[in-house]
Every structure is written in C-alpha cells, then in structure tokens.
Write an enzyme that holds these catalytic residues in place. Structure first.
Site: not given
Ligand code: F6R
Length: 605
Positions: A2, A27, A79, A105-106, A480, A484, A487, A503, A600
């Site tokens: 949010c 967000r 969100w 937000n929260g 990682e 990517k 997601e 395994h 985010k």
């Molecule tokens: C994936 C991504 C998330 C963040 C995670 C931590 O692309 O962006 O997995 O890495 O939510 O976020 P931060 O770094 O802001 O604590």
C-alpha cells in the site's frame, strides 16, 4: 504494501495525488482512491471520495468523470490484506458520519475487537477492511481537536500503521502518524506532500521530514508542527535527498525493470566508489578493529532476493574469514530462537529498509546484544535508523517490483565487507580487492548481449516449467534467477544445487524441459558437467551461462560472461537470468513492473 499520499497547499490537489500514487503503485496495485476536502458555498465542507478497484489509471478516469477537486487531499494505492480488492474495500475510508477520512498502510491486528465495540456504540461499517475502525475510533474520541482524537485513538491500535487523516471539523489541516510503516513529509514552497516513499515526492521537493514511530504531524498551509504522544511539540529537521527525478522515471525505457537492469554498472560503481581505499568502508561504518577481531558468528538475515545476496556472501565470508555464517530467512529467524551474543554480528539486507520480518529480526538481535549492521538502499528507513551501523547501497530508487540493481549492490557491499574484515584480520585478499573494481565494466559487456538473450527467450516463453542448476557460488545465484523467472513470467521454476538433482528432482526432467545451468567455478567444473550430462540424457534443453570453454555437446544455448574470480561471479551470471526473465515476461504480454499478487515493500508479516 500500500502506498499513501497527501497534499496540503494552494494548488488543486487531485493531479498531485494521482501523480504521487502512480509513482507509488509498485507498493500495491489492486485498487486506488483519493479524497479531497471541498468547500461549499455556505462555508461548510464536504469530503469527496473517488475510489475504485483496479489500477491508478482506472482511478484517473473515474476522478475525471467525477470532477473531484480541493486543496487538501489524501490518496491510497492498495495491496489487499483484509477484504478482497473491491470498490468498497478501497481506501480512503470514512467514519460512519462521513466527517473523517483516512488512508492507511499496515495492519490493525485488533480491529475485530475494536469494530465490535464501535458497532455496540452505534457506528456502522461498510467495508471488510481493518482500516475502517480508524476513522470511527477517531470520531469516537473527537472532542473538538482532530490531533488529540488521533493521539487517543492510535493508542488503542495494535499492529502497524502509517495514516493520513482529514476531518471536516478541522478542514484546514491534515494529521499524519505512523508505527512500523513508513511515512515521510516533503516540504515544498508553501505546501506539504505526504507519502510512503521518496519517489512520490521527487517531482516536488528533495526536503523530507522522516516521521518516527509514535510521532504526529499537524500539517497546515505554510506550517507543520510535530508532536509526540504526550502532545509535546517536537523540533524536527528535514533531510535533503540526493536522488534525481530522472532516477525515479523511465527515461525512455519501456519498463522500470529494464531500466534498472541497465543501471547496474552505475549502481555497482557508485556503491563501491572509493570505499576500499584507506579502510574507508569500516571507518565510515564506525566498526572498529577490536570488534572485527572478536566476531565469532555472523548472521545474514533478509527476505527474497536480498536473502539470496546473503547466501552468496556466506560462502565468501566463511572461505576467507573462517567465521561461521548463517543466512536466515527473516520470517524464520525471528521465531526460531537463534543463538546470539555480544560477539555476534547480525547483518540485515533490505532494499526498502522497511520489510516487516527483517525489521523484527533486527530488533530480536538487538535485544540479545548482537551488533547490528544494516545494508539498505533507503535513506532514513526504519531498519537504517534502528541498526547500530548502516551502509547505504547506491542503487538509486528501485521501482520495479522485481529487484535487480539492489541485488547487485547488495552483493558488492558484502564483498567489500569481507575484503575490509580480511584486511583487519591480516588475510591476503589483494587479488579480490583489485577484481571488484572491474565488475561494473564486466556487467556492461553482458548487457550488450541483451538482444541475443531475447532470442533465447523467444524459444522458451511458452514453457510451463524451468529449472536452474549451479554448484558452489553458482547455486545462490540460481535461486535468484529462478525467483526472477517465476515472479515476473509466472513460469513454474525451481533452483537446485546441481549435485542434489539426482536425489529426487531429476524425476521432473523430460524431453524439452528447460534447464538454466551456470558454471563459473574451475574447481567444480567437471562435477557440474557430469550433472549437465545427466539431464541431457533425460532430454533437457540446456541454457548454459559460463565463463569457461565448454564443449558444445553440453548446451543448446550458450551465454558467455566475462572471466572473473568465481567468488564474484554471481554479479555477472545474474544479468542474463534477469534479462531472460524480463524478455519472457514481455513476450507473454505481462506487466513486468507490477507482477500479480506482489508488492514491492512488504511491511506486513
Ligand atoms: C524479489 C524481491 C523480493 C525482495 C524482498 C525483500 O524480486 O524484490 O524478494 O527482495 O521482499 O525486500 P527488501 O530488500 O526491501 O527487504
């Protein structure tokens, strides 16, 4: 999770709010709304609300049709947590007499209990949200002053909140407050801007007040006053933010993600800067030699991409410094009773500096006397303020939900940390110290292959499943790369340490299954090749990312990356993985910057 915005000034606030919401849409993006204070001819006021399920663009259309205006207003992009995305659950929310409007937000954890009490007192609720208790609670405590009512009402809330409040009873002011969710206030010329994050303000000002938990601001035209929960006035100074407006705009790129992938050489260069000269890194962090020599354990705690950066750091630190390192997912760490003492260094990695689980893990470590170091990209974020030591990565604003440049700057920082500690411990890392300076140029070389990587994406974008394999330093980066891909392209993807495949997971490999293999470590080269042979035998299609000379029988597609010490290779091998995920997402016509169900900055548990 949010985004909230607010405006107090002389302009009509609608476009300011809508613009601010567009830049905070990363967000949350399942619904959006704005509320303005509108003056009637008879000097009374109305709270006008326009809100809708959908994106900020949908809200822009509704706002135009609705003809909403005013010089004080609040806005929200959601969100969903409590209550599905719908018009009615969208923010802003009002109390049942429609005199107080709130964006939040929260999460209010005790909202059911509060709601019951308010319903018994005669308040009516329209939505399924936790937020709707806030305006009603403020109304219930209102005795002629919105600030006082907010202070009393928020004392009853459990959970996390950043809130902006406007009231018809005090129509010339906005009240804002926060606990465990970010909120900042930008100071313009005779106007103020409220936001969850810096990108929403950059267009207007770089002077920013950062609100602390339990602080309240009363914002009026030309005047801002800060209070604590005892109603005592506080003297707060603003900070000047050095991010440029271009950094928060697309600048000709079709998406923020692509722009951010291409910004990695600059981000890495700026992060490394001259930090390794004259031991600047540790002296700026104010970490002394004595403590470095006393460390008996390091925890690296983070979530998602940041946690993957931590995993690459573990291998490196243990190998050179011989200090045991545990990398933990923050949501697990906080509940697993980890062994911590005053000789423990706890490193939290967080792009946003606001991730709820990472913050909770940091607080736990502090309460057990660990030394805490935050590596974050967000100046003034909660994690940066609460850690004993803080290093700011220089990625600039990362707007795309999928993290790219933040990851690489986190890696660079961990590498610098290891090199700096090694120098204090008299461990020779001269070669690595020289090599780290060359990494940004090497990233550039890979970015030049983006068109070629797009052609590989074209062969793969209709797949349902993919696998990523790597050994040693190539394993965390495979995790990682897999994250990517899943997601932003919604292709089911899993990463395995290459030796682990037989395994169990090898049962999933069949003719045509795409497997992205990474080989950058000479010591593990032959072992990795055997693992590739095992999957080729079962029909896999192999995309090989490597800086070794490898016979073409081991791959269908080869992506060559520059030579570098395997310790640093994740910074390079991640680039083709990011590009592959990006192009696949584009070929599938998906919203790269705002993938479904994600947000985010995860400020809830
Ligand atoms: C994936 C991504 C998330 C963040 C995670 C931590 O692309 O962006 O997995 O890495 O939510 O976020 P931060 O770094 O802001 O604590």
């Amino acid at each position: 999770m949010c985004g909230i915005v607010g405006y107090v000034g002389k302009k009509d606030c609608v476009n300011v709010l809508l613009d601010g919401l567009s830049s905070l849409e990363y967000r949350g993006y399942d619904s959006a709304g704005i509320l303005t204070m509108q003056k009637n001819n008879n000097n009374t006021y109305n709270l006008n609300i326009c809100k809708t399920k959908g994106r900020v663009n949908d809200l822009k259309i509704s706002a135009k049709q609705f003809g909403i205006s005013g010089c004080i207003g609040i806005g929200h992009t959601r969100w969903a947590t409590h209550g599905e995305p719908s018009d009615i659950n969208s923010h802003p929310h009002m109390d049942s007499t429609s005199s107080i409007g709130v964006v939040h937000n929260g999460i209010i954890e005790n909202y059911l209990e509060l709601k019951d009490t308010l319903i018994n007192k005669g308040y009516a609720f329209a939505s399924q949200t936790d937020t709707e208790v806030i305006p009603n609670l403020i109304k219930d405590n209102y005795t002629g002053n919105t600030l006082d009512a907010t202070i009393t009402a928020t004392a009853l809330l459990k959970g996390s909140y950043a809130i902006a409040i406007v009231s018809k009873e005090n129509p010339d002011e906005m009240i804002v407050t926060k606990k465990d969710s970010p909120l900042i206030i930008g100071k313009g010329d005779n106007e103020y801007f409220v936001a969850s994050d810096i990108p929403a303000l950059l267009k207007h000002t770089n002077k920013v007040y950062i609100l602390e938990d339990g602080e309240f601001a009363k914002i009026k035209l030309n005047e801002i006053t800060f209070f604590n929960s005892n109603k005592m006035k506080l003297d707060k100074k603003y900070k000047e933010i050095n991010w440029s407006l271009e950094a928060a705009e697309k600048c000709g790129y079709p998406d923020f993600m692509l722009k951010e992938i291409f910004e990695q050489p600059t981000a890495v260069r700026k992060t490394i800067n001259d930090n390794l000269k004259n031991n600047k890194f540790l002296s700026e962090l104010k970490i002394d030699d004595k403590f470095v020599k006393s460390i008996n354990k390091i925890y690296i705690v983070a979530c998602g991409t940041a946690m993957h950066a931590g995993l690459s750091g573990k291998n490196l630190i243990e190998r050179y410094l011989k200090i045991p390192v545990e990398v933990d997912i923050a949501s697990e760490f906080r509940y697993r009773h980890p062994i911590i003492n005053e000789n423990t260094l706890m490193i939290t990695l967080s792009q946003s500096g606001e991730t709820a689980d990472t913050l909770a893990a940091l607080r736990l470590a502090k309460s057990e006397n660990a030394k805490t170091l935050a590596i974050t990209n967000s100046i003034g974020s909660t994690i940066s303020r609460e850690a004993d030591h803080v290093f700011y990565t220089q990625a600039g604003p990362e707007i795309a939900v999928a993290s790219t440049k933040a990851y690489n700057t986190q890696l660079a920082t961990i590498y610098m940390l290891m090199i700096s500690f090694a120098e204090i411990l008299n461990i020779d890392v001269t070669k690595l110290k020289q090599e780290i300076e060359t990494m940004a140029n090497k990233i550039e070389i890979i970015l030049n292959q983006s068109e070629y990587i797009e052609t590989i994406a074209k062969t793969m974008f209709k797949e349902k499943d993919a696998f990523f394999l790597g050994r040693g330093y190539d394993y965390p980066v495979s995790l990682e790369g897999s994250l990517k891909l899943k997601e932003i392209s919604y292709i089911h993807s899993e990463a395995y340490a290459a030796g682990e495949l037989k395994h169990g997971p090898i049962a999933l490999i069949e003719t045509g299954t795409y497997v992205i293999c990474t080989i950058t470590d000479n010591e593990l080269l032959n072992k990795s090749l055997s693992n590739i042979q095992e999957i080729i035998t079962r029909g896999a299609k192999v995309i090989l990312i490597t800086n070794k000379k490898i016979d073409s029988k081991y791959y269908d597609y080869l992506i060559e990356i520059p030579d570098c010490p395997s310790e640093f290779s994740s910074m390079l091998s991640i680039i083709p993985m990011q590009l592959l995920a990006y192009y696949i997402s584009k070929l599938k016509n998906l919203d790269v910057d705002k993938p479904r169900n994600l947000a985010k900055s995860v400020t809830v548990e």
